[in-house]
Design an enzyme around this catalytic site. Structure first.
Site, mmCIF file in Angstrom:
data_model
loop_
_atom_site.group_PDB
_atom_site.id
_atom_site.type_symbol
_atom_site.label_atom_id
_atom_site.label_comp_id
_atom_site.label_asym_id
_atom_site.label_seq_id
_atom_site.Cartn_x
_atom_site.Cartn_y
_atom_site.Cartn_z
ATOM 1 N N ASP A 214 -82.976 33.221 -10.492
ATOM 2 C CA ASP A 214 -81.278 32.920 -9.940
ATOM 3 C C ASP A 214 -80.710 34.529 -9.355
ATOM 4 O O ASP A 214 -80.741 34.993 -9.704
ATOM 5 C CB ASP A 214 -80.549 32.186 -10.420
ATOM 6 C CG ASP A 214 -79.262 31.826 -9.446
ATOM 7 O OD1 ASP A 214 -80.026 31.247 -7.739
ATOM 8 O OD2 ASP A 214 -78.492 30.946 -9.337
ATOM 9 N N ASN B 15 -84.619 21.414 -4.151
ATOM 10 C CA ASN B 15 -84.369 23.095 -3.371
ATOM 11 C C ASN B 15 -84.372 22.320 -1.700
ATOM 12 O O ASN B 15 -84.632 23.163 -1.006
ATOM 13 C CB ASN B 15 -84.667 23.692 -3.739
ATOM 14 C CG ASN B 15 -84.378 24.564 -4.718
ATOM 15 O OD1 ASN B 15 -85.340 25.439 -5.537
ATOM 16 N ND2 ASN B 15 -83.074 24.858 -4.891
HETATM 17 C C1 FPP Z 1 -82.851 30.782 -6.534
HETATM 18 O O1 FPP Z 1 -82.457 31.483 -5.866
HETATM 19 C C2 FPP Z 1 -83.997 31.099 -5.920
HETATM 20 C C3 FPP Z 1 -85.812 30.488 -5.637
HETATM 21 C C4 FPP Z 1 -84.230 28.674 -5.290
HETATM 22 C C5 FPP Z 1 -86.828 30.209 -4.770
HETATM 23 C C6 FPP Z 1 -87.594 31.364 -6.279
HETATM 24 C C7 FPP Z 1 -88.366 32.175 -5.531
HETATM 25 C C8 FPP Z 1 -89.131 33.268 -5.965
HETATM 26 C C9 FPP Z 1 -87.920 34.702 -7.417
HETATM 27 C C10 FPP Z 1 -89.905 34.320 -5.914
HETATM 28 C C11 FPP Z 1 -90.600 33.670 -5.266
HETATM 29 C C12 FPP Z 1 -91.378 33.400 -6.555
HETATM 30 C C13 FPP Z 1 -92.457 33.301 -6.686
HETATM 31 C C14 FPP Z 1 -93.625 32.637 -8.022
HETATM 32 C C15 FPP Z 1 -93.813 33.780 -5.603
HETATM 33 P P1 FPP Z 1 -81.346 31.828 -4.913
HETATM 34 O O2 FPP Z 1 -81.182 30.869 -3.572
HETATM 35 O O3 FPP Z 1 -80.240 30.002 -5.129
HETATM 36 O O4 FPP Z 1 -79.966 32.740 -5.070
HETATM 37 P P2 FPP Z 1 -78.458 32.390 -4.626
HETATM 38 O O5 FPP Z 1 -77.475 31.223 -5.805
HETATM 39 O O6 FPP Z 1 -78.165 33.546 -4.803
HETATM 40 O O7 FPP Z 1 -77.944 31.714 -3.246
#
Ligand code: FPP
Length: 251
Positions: free
Chosen positions: A30, A78
């Site tokens: 996250d 998501n």
């Molecule tokens: C949460 O951060 C992250 C996600 C919903 C996506 C996770 C994806 C990756 C780490 C990259 C791709 C992974 C692979 C395996 C290719 P957020 O967007 O909720 O962050 P925030 O809470 O700061 O808004």
């Protein structure tokens, strides 16, 4: 029900560097959005940076004695994000698989995906199948990527399969116990996580591996996922090694 044999709990992980670390680590990655925001960049910039961290983390697993690594890449919730972000993430997953397939295979990493594939596009599903197929004989590290995964959805899908087995007489209701449901979960060939890490300062589970993590140890750390390093993972593994896991018993 399972198409491959269940995990072998007697299999030993490679000896970690002098401490009794977790064999299965699960990570809620996250903080990508906030990491990008802090730099005045779009959220997808953060997701791309986040994808690059995955490589370093996978690479350091053997040294730390981590045999299983499970990462939460996209949840069933998501889809509520903007169309631009969802489409960007899907494109990122396609690119990630195409780009990392040979490298992960060369590193003897076995890749699996968990989650509901129904809502994913055909090209992505094809790449996921290919990655699982190409790496199926690897066993240095077992990397599981949770994609369109939600634990409640997983339990609902598992229950449906279980009910079908009852309906066709392959399973008796009186034979159902705590060992039964795990055999229908997406994770049926994996051991339960020993350590669950969530980055970015949020202290919640967000529908990740709810059944499997009943007795896991948890670490909620402030680091945003794109800043997470192998040194930090090592620190968490060392700290895990000092914990007294009792599984409800008395030590
Ligand atoms: C949460 O951060 C992250 C996600 C919903 C996506 C996770 C994806 C990756 C780490 C990259 C791709 C992974 C692979 C395996 C290719 P957020 O967007 O909720 O962050 P925030 O809470 O700061 O808004």
């Amino acid at each position: 029900m399972a198409s491959e044999p269940a995990h072998d709990l007697t299999a030993t992980a490679p000896a970690p560097a002098g401490f009794d670390g977790p064999r299965h680590v699960a990570i809620i990655m996250d903080g990508n959005g906030r990491w990008a925001q802090k730099r005045g960049r779009p959220r997808l910039f953060g997701h791309h940076a986040g994808a690059q961290r995955v490589r370093e983390v996978v690479e350091c697993c053997p040294r730390l004695g981590i045999k299983y690594l499970t990462i939460f890449a996209f949840s069933t919730e998501n889809w509520k994000r903007t169309q631009v972000e969802v489409a960007g993430l899907m494109k990122l997953f396609r690119r990630y698989i195409s780009k990392e397939l040979r490298e992960l295979d060369k590193e003897n990493v076995r890749v699996r995906f968990i989650g509901d594939r129904d809502r994913l596009d055909a090209k992505l599903i094809q790449l996921m199948d290919e990655m699982e197929e190409v790496t199926r004989n690897n066993d240095r590290v077992h990397l599981t990527i949770a994609l369109n995964y939600g634990a409640r959805d997983e339990v609902a899908r598992a229950t449906r399969l279980l009910a079908e087995d009852v309906a066709r007489g392959a399973l008796k209701p009186e034979d159902i116990d705590v060992e039964t449901l795990p055999r229908y979960l997406d994770t049926r060939v994996l051991p339960d996580p020993d350590l669950v890490i969530r980055t970015s300062g949020e202290a919640r589970i967000s529908n990740f591996l709810l059944w499997q993590s009943a007795y896991a140890e948890y670490e909620f750390i402030d680091t945003l996922w794109p800043d997470f390093t192998s040194a930090e993972l090592e620190r968490l593994c060392r700290s895990y090694g000092k914990r007294d896991r009792r599984f409800g018993a008395v030590s």
